[in-house]
Enzyme design. Structure first.
Site, PDB file in Angstrom:
ATOM      1  N   PHE A 145       4.767   6.849  -0.445  1.00 54.36           N
ATOM      2  CA  PHE A 145       5.987   6.127  -0.093  1.00 54.36           C
ATOM      3  C   PHE A 145       6.302   5.172  -1.240  1.00 54.36           C
ATOM      4  CE2 PHE A 145       8.138   3.114   3.097  1.00 54.36           C
ATOM      5  CZ  PHE A 145       9.284   3.894   3.139  1.00 54.36           C
ATOM      6  N   SER A 181       0.807  -1.224   0.000  1.00 57.17           N
ATOM      7  CA  SER A 181       0.000   0.000   0.000  1.00 57.17           C
ATOM      8  C   SER A 181       0.841   1.276   0.000  1.00 57.17           C
ATOM      9  CB  SER A 181      -0.918  -0.004   1.226  1.00 57.17           C
ATOM     10  OG  SER A 181      -0.149  -0.156   2.423  1.00 57.17           O
ATOM     11  N   GLU A 182       2.157   1.144  -0.130  1.00 62.61           N
ATOM     12  CA  GLU A 182       3.048   2.298   0.004  1.00 62.61           C
ATOM     13  C   GLU A 182       2.699   3.440  -0.941  1.00 62.61           C
ATOM     14  OE1 GLU A 182       5.610  -1.192   1.428  1.00 62.61           O
ATOM     15  OE2 GLU A 182       3.994  -0.834   0.000  1.00 62.61           O
ATOM     16  N   VAL A 183       2.351   3.111  -2.204  1.00 62.88           N
ATOM     17  CA  VAL A 183       2.099   4.173  -3.185  1.00 62.88           C
ATOM     18  C   VAL A 183       0.891   5.027  -2.808  1.00 62.88           C
ATOM     19  CG1 VAL A 183       3.185   2.988  -5.128  1.00 62.88           C
ATOM     20  CG2 VAL A 183       0.760   2.576  -4.640  1.00 62.88           C
TER      21      VAL A 183
END
Length: 248
Positions: free
Chosen positions: A138, A132-134
């Site tokens: 991130f 889920s970083e994007v």
């Protein structure tokens, strides 16, 4: 924070922050690495299972930890990233087979934690995988290395760029998960029992071989494996294994 026990030559490492969905913080990262090193050094341990207490495997980075690192200096961020990378590498380079028993959410760094293991056993519906970083500006930097190795560049792009969360059944279909099961820890122990009957020396050499040749061109890999093949034929395990096979 972490419980550790050895049962029938298998070390069970349980992330025990269920109230935080077993989310990663510096203390937990350090504790995981320490337990892996203990299992690695224990001659009685032949395989390792990593799982999470409660309903999550590991839900990525702890929110309090994320709130802290947004104010880190460049040096602090580098040191923190090195600690995380060292933890992942301690699992990836562990000479003994590692199994992630994914009972629930394995998100972002938690998905990375599962991906560095040799095998993933996951619940078909309750387990969740994703990066889920994007979605928060991130990037899934360190974990992407191991995901690409596991499922290839095309599938990795699908997960890393979309931030999509998929269940165990979908993860199995793209090759991220090796086995799906209703009781993941029980199934992980069944797998470990099978692995534990193999030659430990052979498994150690095989893991080292795979890790090494995956970074080589074909000619270098063939030359390396040729020498490794010669070496493996001189081991006591090979001699005894051949005798057992011929005397069936």
């Amino acid at each position: 924070m972490i419980s550790y026990q050895v049962k029938n030559s298998t070390a069970l490492i349980t992330l025990n922050r269920s109230e935080k969905r077993n989310a990663l913080n510096p203390e937990l990262v350090k504790a995981i690495k320490e337990k892996i090193e203990i299992a690695q050094a224990d001659v009685e341990v032949k395989s390792i299972i990593i799982t999470g207490a409660g309903k999550s495997f590991c839900a990525g980075a702890d929110l309090g930890y994320l709130n802290t690192i947004k104010d880190y200096s460049a040096i602090e961020n580098e040191n923190d990233s090195e600690s995380l990378a060292d933890m992942f590498l301690s699992i990836y380079n562990c000479s003994k087979p590692t199994i992630a028993a994914v009972n629930g959410a394995a998100i972002a760094g938690g998905c990375g934690l599962a991906s560095v293991c040799d095998f993933i056993v996951a619940h078909p519906e309750e387990s969740k995988f994703g990066y889920s970083e994007v979605k928060i500006g991130f990037i899934p930097a360190i974990v992407s290395i191991f995901l690409i190795k596991k499922i290839g560049e095309g599938r990795a792009k699908q997960l890393l760029l979309s931030g999509e969360i998929i269940n165990g059944t979908a993860a199995y279909k793209i090759g991220l998960v090796n086995y799906v099961a209703e009781n993941v820890v029980e199934s992980a122990f069944e797998l470990s029992e099978k692995l534990n009957t193999n030659s430990i020396e052979s498994m150690v050499m095989t893991k080292r071989m795979i890790n090494t040749i995956s970074n080589m061109d074909v000619k270098s890999a063939v030359d390396y494996c040729l020498r490794l093949n010669v070496l493996s034929r001189s081991t006591k395990d090979f001699e005894e294994g051949i005798k057992k096979f011929l005397n069936k």
